[in-house]
Design a protein around this motif. Sequence first.
Motif, mmCIF file in Angstrom:
data_model
loop_
_atom_site.group_PDB
_atom_site.id
_atom_site.type_symbol
_atom_site.label_atom_id
_atom_site.label_comp_id
_atom_site.label_asym_id
_atom_site.label_seq_id
_atom_site.Cartn_x
_atom_site.Cartn_y
_atom_site.Cartn_z
ATOM 1 N N ALA A 174 19.742 32.462 11.236
ATOM 2 C CA ALA A 174 20.714 33.093 10.332
ATOM 3 C C ALA A 174 22.023 33.147 11.094
ATOM 4 O O ALA A 174 22.202 33.984 11.981
ATOM 5 N N TYR A 175 22.948 32.240 10.774
ATOM 6 C CA TYR A 175 24.142 32.091 11.603
ATOM 7 C C TYR A 175 25.176 33.187 11.338
ATOM 8 O O TYR A 175 25.994 33.488 12.202
ATOM 9 N N ILE A 180 21.099 37.405 7.130
ATOM 10 C CA ILE A 180 19.873 38.169 7.421
ATOM 11 C C ILE A 180 19.450 38.940 6.175
ATOM 12 O O ILE A 180 18.270 38.996 5.829
ATOM 13 N N GLY A 181 20.436 39.540 5.471
ATOM 14 C CA GLY A 181 20.134 40.324 4.272
ATOM 15 C C GLY A 181 19.511 39.504 3.168
ATOM 16 O O GLY A 181 18.629 39.978 2.441
ATOM 17 N N HIS A 182 19.933 38.257 3.014
ATOM 18 C CA HIS A 182 19.312 37.376 2.019
ATOM 19 C C HIS A 182 17.896 36.984 2.452
ATOM 20 O O HIS A 182 16.963 36.965 1.639
ATOM 21 N N LEU A 183 17.723 36.648 3.717
ATOM 22 C CA LEU A 183 16.405 36.232 4.207
ATOM 23 C C LEU A 183 15.390 37.366 4.106
ATOM 24 O O LEU A 183 14.223 37.136 3.750
ATOM 25 N N VAL A 188 11.583 36.597 4.709
ATOM 26 C CA VAL A 188 11.663 35.590 5.772
ATOM 27 C C VAL A 188 12.371 36.224 6.968
ATOM 28 O O VAL A 188 13.481 36.744 6.817
ATOM 29 N N MET A 189 11.744 36.191 8.119
ATOM 30 C CA MET A 189 12.356 36.742 9.323
ATOM 31 C C MET A 189 12.949 35.604 10.142
ATOM 32 O O MET A 189 12.243 34.680 10.537
ATOM 33 N N GLU A 279 16.055 26.379 -1.799
ATOM 34 C CA GLU A 279 16.062 25.473 -0.656
ATOM 35 C C GLU A 279 14.906 25.742 0.299
ATOM 36 O O GLU A 279 14.400 24.823 0.959
ATOM 37 N N LEU A 280 14.456 26.996 0.366
ATOM 38 C CA LEU A 280 13.378 27.363 1.293
ATOM 39 C C LEU A 280 12.011 27.413 0.623
ATOM 40 O O LEU A 280 11.016 27.751 1.263
ATOM 41 N N GLY A 281 11.947 27.102 -0.666
ATOM 42 C CA GLY A 281 10.669 27.179 -1.378
ATOM 43 C C GLY A 281 10.223 28.603 -1.638
ATOM 44 O O GLY A 281 9.024 28.886 -1.667
#
Length: 440
Positions: A174-175, A180-183, A188-189, A279-281
Motif C-alpha cells: 500500500a504505497y 490501507i483503508g481500502h485494503l 486484505v492486509m 483488480e484483486l478479485g
Amino acid sequence: MDVELFPRQCKIDTGSEPNLPAICRELYSRWIRPSSSDRFRSQIEFQKLLLHIELYRMQQTTGTTHAIVSAKRYIEEHYREPITAGLLAGQLGLSPKYFAELFHKMYGKSVTSYVTELRLREAKRLMLHSRFKLRDIAHRVGYADEFYFSRKFKKEIGVSPTSYMNSRRRKLVAYRPWIIGHLLALNVMPYAAPLHPKWTESYYRDYRHEIPIHLSAYRYNQDWRMNVVKLGRLAVDLIVTTDDLEEQEKRALGQIAPLLCLPRKETNWREQLQYLAAELGETWQAGKWLEAYEHKARDARKRLQPYVGGKTFVGLRMVGNRLYLHCNGGMADVLYRDLGLSPACRSEMPTYDRPIAVEEIDRLNADYMLMLIRRDNDTLAHWTKLQYDPQWQAIAAVQRKRVYELPSDPWREYSAHAMLRMLEYAEQLLTADHPSLIRI
C-alpha cells in the motif's frame, strides 16, 4: 384547538402487557356509569392507559434490542458451530419468525447470511497461511464437508478456494496511507505500508504488528526516494498506488514490481474501493462491506434526526492565524450525503476550502461548527487566542457550546475504512454518547 391527537381508527400494538385487561375493565366500568364525573375520570384514565402502553412498549423494545445485540455477539463467538435463527430465538424466548425479522431489520442481513459471511471471512484469513490445507480450513470455520465448502466459497466469492489462495499469497504494497483503508475494507492486509505514530496514528496503533514492512509516512510521502530504495530490497508482487504520482516516482516503482494505480480524480471512495476490489478479485468482499456500511449509515441517520433535525452545520479549518471555510471529501460524503445533515453554507462544489473572517462565520448563523485545527505550536497558540476574542464568543454556536474539534485522523483521509470511522465518530459526537469527544 381543533386537532385530533389520534386517528379515528387506528391500531396500537400493546404487546403482552399483563395488567392491560384489568386496566381496560376498570376504564370501561367508569365509562358506562351515568355520572359525568366518572365519564370525565374515564377520559383521564384513557390517557394514562396510552402512556402505560407506550412506556411498556419502550421497555420491551429496549429489552428486545439488547437480546438481538447479544445474539449477534453469540454468533460472532460461535459461528463455527451449527447456528440457526430458530436456535437463537429459542434461547431468547422469541418466535423464530419474529427474531428473524428483528435481526434483519437491525443488521440488514439474515442470521444464515451473517454466519456464512463470518465463516468465509475467517477462511480467507486462514488461506494466507500455507500450512493449512483446504480440508483443514473448511473444518476450522465450521464446514464438515470440504466439497460443500468449496462450492459455497465459489458461489459467494466468485472464484474457487484454490485460485483465491494462490492470488492472496501475493505480497502487496500500500504505497499511500489511505490505500490501507481500502485494503482493510477488503479484508486484505498489506505486506508493506506507510506507518507512523503521528501521521497515520490509527493504522500504526492497530496494525503495526500485522504489517511487516513500515514505509515512511512523513507529510504525504515526501520521502518517496527512501521508500523506493527500501522496496527495491524486497521481493514484492504488486504495488498499489494512485494515478497522480509524478512520472519519475512511477517509473522507479515500476522497476520494482507491477503497479496497480487507483484513479484519484473524478472518482469517489466507493468507486475506488470497487475498482480495487475488481483488480484483486475481492468484489464479493467489497459488496458485503458496502452493504454493511449503507445499513449502518441509514441507522445513524435515523438515530440522529431527533438530535440535529433542522439544524445547520459548517466546517472550518484553522492554519496559523487563518480560518478557512472547509469541506473535504469525507465531510461531504459522510456528513451531508450519508447522514443528511444540512450545511449552513451552500456551494456549487461538494468540496471547498476558502479563507473566511470571523464576521462571515457569525453571519452564517450555523447551529453547529466543526473544526479541523492543525496541531502545530503556531496554530494552537492562535486558536487559544481566538477563543477569547469577543467577536468569536459572540457567535451563536460558540455561546451554545456547539463547536466541536474533529481530529485529522480520520477526517483528512478519503478511504472506505476512514468513512466508517467518520460515521461512527459523528454519530457519537452529535448524540453525546461519548464523553471523551472534544466539545469546545
